[in-house]
Design an enzyme around this catalytic site. Structure first.
Site, PDB file in Angstrom:
ATOM      1  N   GLY A  43       0.856  -1.178   0.000  1.00 50.89           N
ATOM      2  CA  GLY A  43       0.000   0.000   0.000  1.00 50.89           C
ATOM      3  C   GLY A  43       0.886   1.219   0.000  1.00 50.89           C
ATOM      4  N   GLY A  44       0.737   2.047  -0.984  1.00 53.85           N
ATOM      5  CA  GLY A  44       1.535   3.280  -1.039  1.00 53.85           C
ATOM      6  C   GLY A  44       0.701   4.419  -0.485  1.00 53.85           C
ATOM      7  CG  ASP A 156       8.441   9.948  -5.150  1.00 55.05           C
ATOM      8  OD1 ASP A 156       9.251  10.454  -4.323  1.00 55.05           O
ATOM      9  OD2 ASP A 156       7.388   9.391  -4.806  1.00 55.05           O
TER      10      ASP A 156
HETATM   11  P1  ADP Z   1       2.181   4.717  -4.497  1.00 55.36           P
HETATM   12  O1  ADP Z   1       2.024   5.261  -5.892  1.00 55.36           O
HETATM   13  O2  ADP Z   1       0.891   4.736  -3.733  1.00 55.36           O
HETATM   14  O3  ADP Z   1       3.343   5.315  -3.734  1.00 55.36           O
HETATM   15  P2  ADP Z   1       3.863   2.509  -5.271  1.00 55.36           P
HETATM   16  O4  ADP Z   1       3.745   2.310  -6.736  1.00 55.36           O
HETATM   17  O5  ADP Z   1       5.067   3.284  -4.801  1.00 55.36           O
HETATM   18  O6  ADP Z   1       2.533   3.172  -4.672  1.00 55.36           O
HETATM   19  O7  ADP Z   1       3.837   1.089  -4.532  1.00 55.36           O
HETATM   20  C1  ADP Z   1       3.908   0.953  -3.112  1.00 55.36           C
HETATM   21  C2  ADP Z   1       4.699  -0.305  -2.766  1.00 55.36           C
HETATM   22  O8  ADP Z   1       4.026  -1.443  -3.332  1.00 55.36           O
HETATM   23  C3  ADP Z   1       6.120  -0.324  -3.345  1.00 55.36           C
HETATM   24  O9  ADP Z   1       7.094   0.224  -2.468  1.00 55.36           O
HETATM   25  C4  ADP Z   1       6.365  -1.802  -3.606  1.00 55.36           C
HETATM   26  O10 ADP Z   1       6.926  -2.416  -2.444  1.00 55.36           O
HETATM   27  C5  ADP Z   1       4.966  -2.358  -3.881  1.00 55.36           C
HETATM   28  N1  ADP Z   1       4.765  -2.475  -5.345  1.00 55.36           N
HETATM   29  C6  ADP Z   1       4.494  -1.487  -6.222  1.00 55.36           C
HETATM   30  N2  ADP Z   1       4.425  -1.942  -7.485  1.00 55.36           N
HETATM   31  C7  ADP Z   1       4.645  -3.272  -7.419  1.00 55.36           C
HETATM   32  C8  ADP Z   1       4.713  -4.341  -8.392  1.00 55.36           C
HETATM   33  N3  ADP Z   1       4.566  -4.113  -9.701  1.00 55.36           N
HETATM   34  N4  ADP Z   1       4.980  -5.586  -7.932  1.00 55.36           N
HETATM   35  C9  ADP Z   1       5.146  -5.835  -6.604  1.00 55.36           C
HETATM   36  N5  ADP Z   1       5.111  -4.891  -5.648  1.00 55.36           N
HETATM   37  C10 ADP Z   1       4.862  -3.612  -6.042  1.00 55.36           C
END
Ligand code: ADP
Length: 311
Positions: A43-44, A156
């Site tokens: 979850g981001g 970012d």
């Molecule tokens: P946000 O845009 O809300 O910041 P992110 O794209 O940075 O979300 O994703 C949050 C976290 O989810 C990442 O730090 C990563 O650990 C995990 N994550 C994101 N994309 C993937 C993916 N394609 N496969 C597996 N884990 C992912």
């Protein structure tokens, strides 16, 4: 979470951490008649990430990134546009589909493994070893050069946006394209810098230009690359525990070149080169690749494992 994201989240009235707690899709949901949703894996700031199985491709595991429909849809659209534009390049997750449920907009993309921030924290001394660090960061730099070459800025870059490959754990992927910006116009010319732009990115990895609300160029992504490398190798940045912007700025002004790279002296040349660039500079990536390569310990062997392969 990045600044821009947290601002938009508050504006939309969302509850902090909601993205981490309330699941937006239930396991078993089939998206696009093909992708069967499994567990939530991340979850981001705004998005939730789920694992899913591709029923049309031997149940290959993929990732679903979904953003609440109350959020600004432009971020997901931007992420999809950039992932499509960069498709097929090393270090960029493949995009396989996109769509909308009543909960939000989503995209289906290649599943990646652990991010380098989590990896670092799991290591016994909380630092990535030199034998792993520069091989990994060289891959991040190559991905960055591809993004810049296509006319985009990432804006970012940070350890949690650099992920180990899920299938091939010697590969590194750069994720999260929700804050990107096109910095070249259609003719490939650098767009005129805007005045007094909003803060973009994540404070800890933000360049001094970002703090000063100057428009950002490729050089600022490279500063984030430099701070990311120092944090992963040293275990922290000199301003990691500061909260006030002014204190962080003072430390960023004080820690440059040799001083910033005191524990990674071979990075000094890289730091000095990056610090010499400005908004209009076209970074010399070949020069950067060879400078980062030179940081590798002389006894590095191609068969040496990456730190996370023995965790
Ligand atoms: P946000 O845009 O809300 O910041 P992110 O794209 O940075 O979300 O994703 C949050 C976290 O989810 C990442 O730090 C990563 O650990 C995990 N994550 C994101 N994309 C993937 C993916 N394609 N496969 C597996 N884990 C992912």
């Amino acid at each position: 979470m990045s600044i821009e994201k947290s601002k938009k989240k508050r504006a939309a009235g969302a509850v902090p951490n909601q993205m981490k707690n309330d699941k937006m899709i239930t396991a078993g949901t089939i998206l696009l008649n093909r992708f069967e949703v499994q567990d939530m894996i991340g979850g981001g700031g705004f998005a939730q990430i789920y694992k899913a199985l591709d029923n049309q491709d031997n149940n290959t595991e993929v990732a679903v990134k979904i953003e609440d429909s109350k959020q600004d849809i432009r971020r997901m659209k931007l992420e999809i546009t950039v992932l499509l534009a960069l498709r097929g390049n090393l270090g960029i997750p493949e995009i396989m589909g996109m769509g909308k449920t009543k909960e939000g907009h989503f995209c289906i993309m290649q599943l990646v493994g652990r991010n380098l921030s989590d990896v670092r924290r799991k290591l016994p001394n909380k630092c990535i070893s030199p034998k792993t660090l520069y091989r990994a960061m060289l891959q991040v730099l190559r991905a960055l050069s591809i993004i810049h070459g296509a006319g985009f800025l990432h804006r970012d870059l940070k350890p949690s946006n650099c992920c180990v490959g899920y299938i091939d754990s010697t590969r590194i992927y750069l994720i999260d394209y929700g804050l990107t910006r096109q910095y070249l116009d259609k003719g490939g010319i650098v767009r005129k810098p805007r005045q007094g732009v909003g803060l973009r990115g994540t404070i800890r990895y933000m360049s001094l230009d970002g703090h000063a609300r100057r428009d950002l160029g490729p050089n600022n992504d490279l500063v984030a690359f430099l701070y990311t490398t120092i944090e992963l190798g040293d275990g922290q940045l000199p301003w990691s525990y500061e909260r006030e912007h002014d204190d962080i700025i003072k430390l960023k002004q004080a820690y440059v070149g040799e001083k910033l790279c005191a524990k990674q002296p071979k990075m000094t040349k890289v730091a000095e080169y990056i610090e010499s660039l400005n908004y209009h500079s076209i970074p010399d990536y070949d020069k950067l690749f060879s400078m980062v390569e030179e940081c590798n310990p002389p006894d590095l062997k191609p068969t040496d494992l990456y730190d996370w392969q023995s965790l």
